[in-house]
Design a protein around this motif. Structure first.
Motif, short mmCIF file in Angstrom:
data_model
loop_
_atom_site.label_atom_id
_atom_site.label_comp_id
_atom_site.label_asym_id
_atom_site.label_seq_id
_atom_site.Cartn_x
_atom_site.Cartn_y
_atom_site.Cartn_z
N VAL A 1 -5.75 4.57 1.62
CA VAL A 1 -5.53 3.05 1.79
C VAL A 1 -6.71 2.34 1.90
O VAL A 1 -6.83 0.97 1.40
CB VAL A 1 -4.55 2.65 2.85
N GLU A 2 -8.02 3.01 2.66
CA GLU A 2 -9.19 1.94 2.65
C GLU A 2 -9.68 1.75 1.46
O GLU A 2 -10.72 0.73 1.19
CB GLU A 2 -10.11 2.70 3.42
N PHE B 1 4.45 9.51 -11.31
CA PHE B 1 4.11 10.80 -11.26
C PHE B 1 4.10 11.91 -12.54
O PHE B 1 4.09 13.31 -11.94
CB PHE B 1 4.89 11.65 -9.98
N CYS C 1 1.18 3.63 -3.68
CA CYS C 1 0.62 4.84 -3.33
C CYS C 1 -1.13 4.46 -3.63
O CYS C 1 -1.87 5.11 -4.26
CB CYS C 1 0.87 5.69 -4.81
N VAL D 1 -4.00 5.54 -2.14
CA VAL D 1 -4.56 6.69 -1.45
C VAL D 1 -5.87 6.88 -1.52
O VAL D 1 -6.44 7.10 -2.86
CB VAL D 1 -3.75 8.02 -1.95
N PRO E 1 0.84 -1.17 -0.18
CA PRO E 1 -0.02 0.02 -0.04
C PRO E 1 0.84 1.40 -0.01
O PRO E 1 0.50 2.10 -0.39
CB PRO E 1 -1.06 -0.11 1.21
N ALA E 2 2.03 1.25 0.57
CA ALA E 2 2.73 2.43 0.46
C ALA E 2 3.52 2.92 -0.76
O ALA E 2 3.04 3.58 -1.39
CB ALA E 2 3.87 2.26 1.56
N GLU E 3 4.27 1.84 -1.10
CA GLU E 3 4.89 1.98 -2.43
C GLU E 3 4.00 2.07 -3.57
O GLU E 3 4.22 2.67 -4.66
CB GLU E 3 6.08 1.06 -2.99
N GLN F 1 -6.07 10.88 -7.50
CA GLN F 1 -6.00 10.12 -6.30
C GLN F 1 -7.64 9.79 -5.81
O GLN F 1 -8.02 8.63 -5.71
CB GLN F 1 -5.13 10.50 -5.22
N PRO G 1 -2.69 20.10 -10.12
CA PRO G 1 -1.10 19.74 -9.92
C PRO G 1 -0.62 18.88 -8.61
O PRO G 1 0.48 18.11 -9.01
CB PRO G 1 -0.43 21.11 -10.01
N SER G 2 -1.42 18.90 -7.72
CA SER G 2 -1.15 18.20 -6.82
C SER G 2 -1.23 16.56 -6.73
O SER G 2 -1.26 15.77 -5.93
CB SER G 2 -1.87 18.64 -5.32
N LEU G 3 -2.38 16.31 -7.84
CA LEU G 3 -2.77 14.75 -8.07
C LEU G 3 -3.74 14.63 -7.04
O LEU G 3 -4.19 13.32 -7.05
CB LEU G 3 -1.54 14.05 -8.17
N ARG G 4 -4.14 15.34 -6.25
CA ARG G 4 -5.30 14.72 -5.26
C ARG G 4 -6.51 14.46 -5.99
O ARG G 4 -7.16 13.39 -5.58
CB ARG G 4 -5.48 15.98 -4.04
N HIS H 1 -0.17 6.16 -9.51
CA HIS H 1 0.83 6.78 -10.33
C HIS H 1 2.01 5.79 -10.95
O HIS H 1 3.01 6.01 -11.14
CB HIS H 1 1.72 7.51 -9.21
#
Lengths: 251, 417
Positions: B39-40, B210, B35, B37, B31-33, B367, B361-364, B383
């Motif tokens: 995680v749920e 990214f 990405c 986002v 889940p970390a590498e 996500q 640009p923040s990619l939120r 990403h």
């Protein structure tokens, strides 16, 4: 590898740079400098220059030593780092009439800071102390991240991969700082940034503490949701690589 | 409206894993590498897979656009590949003496890959990228390697960066970095390090994370090839990710040049674990002289699977098929975004497309959109480039676009114009 010059920057702008926030958080600390208006300059040969300016229970850390009321000279980064480690004495170059503050109030202030940054397990058991200690550590880490990203060769490599913008690092809703990157130069922001390109948020003081103390792995914590990342994650990733270097310098 | 998934069994399994396995799930599939986002929104473990689908521990079905990060090229459990593997398993697999099917596989690869005069087998992409670099150094007696920024060539220390945990300065001190498509920088590096550069290693186009993926500029590869030839530098193409999705003859062939060494893994055997380094004749003796092998590198089952996989990819003209499916999906996704006023960038080759909602640009926003797709049964990641497999049906693409549309509608409601 630890570089004395980088450590000196971390010690001045990270460790001593946390004194303004110590004063915000701790009444006893404020009492030590209440009514005092003076500025303490640190001039480290071949290293950092900064001034801690006190004004009636508050303080701010500035770059440079121009106009400071007491100027302390250190012949080397190693000598300055020894002082921070409690093993040396500075040479006052000016402001001798303030020497009482240096030996009295300021020493007590730094002792208090040490108590927060190297706390005993008993002290940490008290919730309010735990929160103040963890908050101060966050400020120290913010300062150190910026200095390592700007001065340490490996840190500079990480910073070279950070795109422009601010990373918000927060602990729940309680406290947040920012690391701003501009053309790969890093600046610590000791307040919640108004805007951020990315964020890393610890869900509680305990999570932050566990991560700072190396008891919790960040990747595992992202998996469980104890640490949340969002936005331009490459920024967070590279700041985390510098964060790993903070423990090399300030562990 | 599609059902919104949740993942209690995945969560429970992950909690158990954390006690036993560092970080629970390490690497890009964690889940970390990965990405994830938030995680749920993501499942963490699968229970089974078939064709274009995987099912998680909670029984949720996903149309899987990660394809195990590339190996699934024909569809999970392709019957032809599985049958060939089963047949070989009944005969022999990991044995003291290798089975001659290894020669058949090498023969097929040499016949298939335009730049290949020989083939050397291992297990993972990293095994063969590392062998490629060692070969280049052994052949040229030089140390320096040129990388294009945004690269990924594996996990050995030489492939990593100086600020990665466990990597020391000496591991990467001979690495030189230039920007993708920047010939001027590349020429400068060759000038500065005249006679010192052992290899240039590159993916066939820039599939970094990214950022929008970037194809080679007109004339780029021709000039890189010429520079390498003129300077006596070995040109290594890392085709681990893109291999066989662009061109069965190799991605160098697709872009009109000839690599000295080319690395394959992922799609080589539809999920059976084998990788290959192929190369030109002049490097064969160098590789012969090297001490480089592993306990399972001559296992016969993956060779049988690889033969079946390549033969089937040839029969169905796999790259063309994947390209068509990728284009259809790209059109559907960008239309779905446009309908809600979003600007979805779909870059890279259609068969391994990269997605980015470019409005933020923040990619939120991106996500958020990916999370809404995943929760409804389309497995995208945030990403990393995605992968098309040959079993993906028009109906799967239609369903994907429908879910993407629903996810964009949710975003628009949350973020009104």
């Amino acid at each position: 590898m630890k570089d004395e010059k980088v450590l000196a920057y971390c010690n001045l702008f990270g460790v001593l740079g946390a004194i303004p926030y110590l004063l915000e958080l701790d009444e006893a600390a404020r009492e030590l400098v209440r009514g005092k208006t003076l500025s303490l300059g640190f001039a480290v040969k071949d290293g950092p220059h900064g001034t801690l300016a006190f004004s009636d229970g508050r303080a701010e850390m500035r770059r440079g030593t121009k106009g400071c009321s007491i100027k302390l000279y250190f012949p080397s980064c190693k000598a300055f780092n020894a002082l921070i480690d409690g093993k040396g004495m500075p040479i006052p170059l000016s402001g001798f009439w303030h020497i009482g503050f240096l030996l009295g109030g300021f020493t007590k202030l730094t002792d208090l800071l040490s108590a927060y940054l190297r706390p005993s397990p008993e002290a940490l058991a008290e919730k309010a102390f735990h929160e103040r200690s963890t908050t101060l550590m966050l400020h120290v880490i913010a300062g150190a991240i910026a200095e390592i990203g700007n001065h340490d060769p490996v840190g500079r490599f990480s910073a070279s991969n950070i795109v422009d913008g601010t990373v918000r690092i927060g602990i729940g809703d309680a406290v947040a700082i920012g690391i701003r990157a501009e053309e790969h130069h890093l600046t610590a922001l000791h307040e919640p940034p108004a805007e951020s390109l990315s964020e890393m948020c610890f869900n509680s003081m305990q999570t932050a503490r566990d991560l700072f103390d190396g008891r919790l792995n960040a990747l595992a914590a992202v998996g469980t949701g104890r640490v949340r990342v969002a936005g331009m994650i490459s920024q967070v990733d590279n700041v985390n690589r510098i964060l790993d270097r903070v423990s090399v310098y300030l562990a | 409206m599609h059902k919104i998934y949740d993942y209690p069994k995945s969560r429970a399994a992950f909690e158990r894993a954390l006690k036993l396995i560092p970080s629970g799930i390490y690497g890009h599939q964690g889940p970390a590498e990965g990405c994830y986002v938030p995680v749920e929104a993501f499942p963490l473990y699968s229970s089974k897979a078939q064709g274009s689908y995987l099912w998680d521990l909670d029984g949720n079905r996903f149309i899987d656009y990660m394809c195990a990060y590339g190996p699934n090229i024909l569809g999970y459990h392709d019957p032809d590949v599985d049958e060939a593997a089963a047949r070989q398993r009944a005969i022999s697999d990991c044995t003291t003496l290798p089975n001659p099917i290894m020669i058949d596989f090498a023969d097929l690869l040499v016949d298939t890959v335009a730049s290949a005069d020989w083939a050397f087998f291992a297990k993972n992409g990293n095994d063969v990228t590392t062998l490629a670099i060692m070969t280049a150094r052994a052949y040229t007696h030089r140390k320096k390697i040129v990388f294009f920024k945004g690269y990924y060539h594996g996990v050995s220390p030489w492939t990593q960066k100086i600020d990665y945990a466990g990597v020391i300065e000496e591991d990467v001190m001979h690495n030189l970095y230039v920007e993708w498509n920047n010939l001027e920088q590349l020429r400068e590096v060759f000038d500065t390090h005249k006679g010192e550069i052992a290899a240039v290693i590159a993916q066939p186009y820039m599939h970094g994370n990214f950022m929008d993926n970037e194809l080679p500029a007109e004339g780029f590869w021709k000039e890189v090839r010429k520079l390498c030839t003129d300077e006596g530098t070995v040109l290594v193409v890392d085709d681990v990710r893109a291999g066989f999705r662009l061109d069965l003859a190799g991605s160098d062939h697709f872009f009109g040049f000839k690599a000295d060494l080319i690395c394959f893994c992922k799609a080589l055997a539809n999920g059976y674990n084998v990788s290959a380094l192929c190369g030109q004749e002049f490097l064969k003796n160098t590789v012969s002289s090297m001490s480089y092998t592993g306990s399972y590198w001559m296992s016969a089952v993956p060779f049988a699977a690889g033969i079946a996989c390549i033969e089937k990819m040839k029969r169905i003209d796999c790259p063309r098929l994947l390209d068509e499916k990728g284009r259809l999906l790209r059109e559907g996704l960008t239309d779905a975004a446009r309908e809600q006023g979003f600007d979805l960038h779909v870059t890279g080759a259609p068969s391994l497309f990269y997605l980015r909602v470019a409005d933020d640009p923040s990619l939120r926003l991106h996500q958020e959109w990916v999370a809404e797709c995943v929760k409804r049964g389309v497995f995208f990641t945030n990403h990393h480039n995605h992968f098309i497999n040959a079993s993906l049906s028009d109906e799967d693409i239609r369903e994907t676009v429908e879910i993407a549309r629903e996810a964009f509608a949710v975003l628009r409601e949350r973020h009104p114009l």
